[in-house]
Design a protein around this motif. Sequence first.
Motif, PDB file in Angstrom:
ATOM      1  N   ASP A   1      63.947 -82.435  34.676  1.00  0.00           N
ATOM      2  CA  ASP A   1      64.170 -82.390  36.115  1.00  0.00           C
ATOM      3  C   ASP A   1      65.026 -83.593  36.515  1.00  0.00           C
ATOM      4  O   ASP A   1      64.726 -84.713  36.111  1.00  0.00           O
ATOM      5  CB  ASP A   1      62.831 -82.436  36.853  1.00  0.00           C
ATOM      6  CG  ASP A   1      62.982 -82.189  38.335  1.00  0.00           C
ATOM      7  OD1 ASP A   1      62.724 -81.059  38.754  1.00  0.00           O
ATOM      8  OD2 ASP A   1      63.369 -83.127  39.065  1.00  0.00           O
TER       9      ASP A   1
ATOM     10  N   GLY B   1      65.159 -85.043  39.214  1.00  0.00           N
ATOM     11  CA  GLY B   1      64.508 -85.881  40.217  1.00  0.00           C
ATOM     12  C   GLY B   1      64.368 -85.238  41.576  1.00  0.00           C
ATOM     13  O   GLY B   1      63.758 -85.809  42.467  1.00  0.00           O
ATOM     14  N   ASP B   2      64.899 -84.016  41.705  1.00  0.00           N
ATOM     15  CA  ASP B   2      64.818 -83.356  43.009  1.00  0.00           C
ATOM     16  C   ASP B   2      63.939 -82.097  42.984  1.00  0.00           C
ATOM     17  O   ASP B   2      63.935 -81.329  43.927  1.00  0.00           O
ATOM     18  CB  ASP B   2      66.220 -83.001  43.505  1.00  0.00           C
ATOM     19  CG  ASP B   2      66.946 -82.034  42.591  1.00  0.00           C
ATOM     20  OD1 ASP B   2      66.340 -81.570  41.587  1.00  0.00           O
ATOM     21  OD2 ASP B   2      68.130 -81.736  42.859  1.00  0.00           O
TER      22      ASP B   2
ATOM     23  N   GLU C   1      60.875 -88.618  35.600  1.00  0.00           N
ATOM     24  CA  GLU C   1      61.032 -87.301  36.215  1.00  0.00           C
ATOM     25  C   GLU C   1      60.345 -86.292  35.291  1.00  0.00           C
ATOM     26  O   GLU C   1      60.068 -86.582  34.152  1.00  0.00           O
ATOM     27  CB  GLU C   1      62.514 -86.954  36.373  1.00  0.00           C
ATOM     28  CG  GLU C   1      63.310 -87.977  37.139  1.00  0.00           C
ATOM     29  CD  GLU C   1      62.816 -88.214  38.546  1.00  0.00           C
ATOM     30  OE1 GLU C   1      62.148 -87.332  39.121  1.00  0.00           O
ATOM     31  OE2 GLU C   1      63.082 -89.296  39.085  1.00  0.00           O
TER      32      GLU C   1
END
Length: 143
Positions: A43, A45-46, A134
């Motif tokens: 991911d 980070g979002d 993440e």
Amino acid sequence: MKRLSFFILMALLTVSCSDSDDEIDPENPDLVGTWLLIEQYSDPGDGSGEYREVDSEKSIEFLEDGIFKSNGELCDLTIETGTNTSGTYVMNDTIVTQFSEENYLMPEECDIEDFKVYYHIEEGSLILSFPCIEGCGQKYEKK
């Protein structure tokens, strides 16, 4: 009468035995055996990360005595093979129902002391959750 009971018992045993011993129940597979890496998750980070298919021969073999062996590194998120890894694993009764910090692998070759990779089984797949900032992980299917 004893003869009839014996034949009925034998018939029941014959009917109850089948070739399905080699089949894997997708909802409750046995952890012991060999699992092949099929997908990797990362991911940015979002929250938009997803599992993506990988071309890899990386596998993990779980032995009955609480030992595992892999043909690839398990100290970080990689699909590469060639670095043999081994260690111990701990499993409790929530392996299929949910993620639990009580189900983990402890690879011996990691630089971090008491390094753990958490795992659970979801829809017949073995899911490894690595310690990442993440979200990240790997998905394996039983051979």
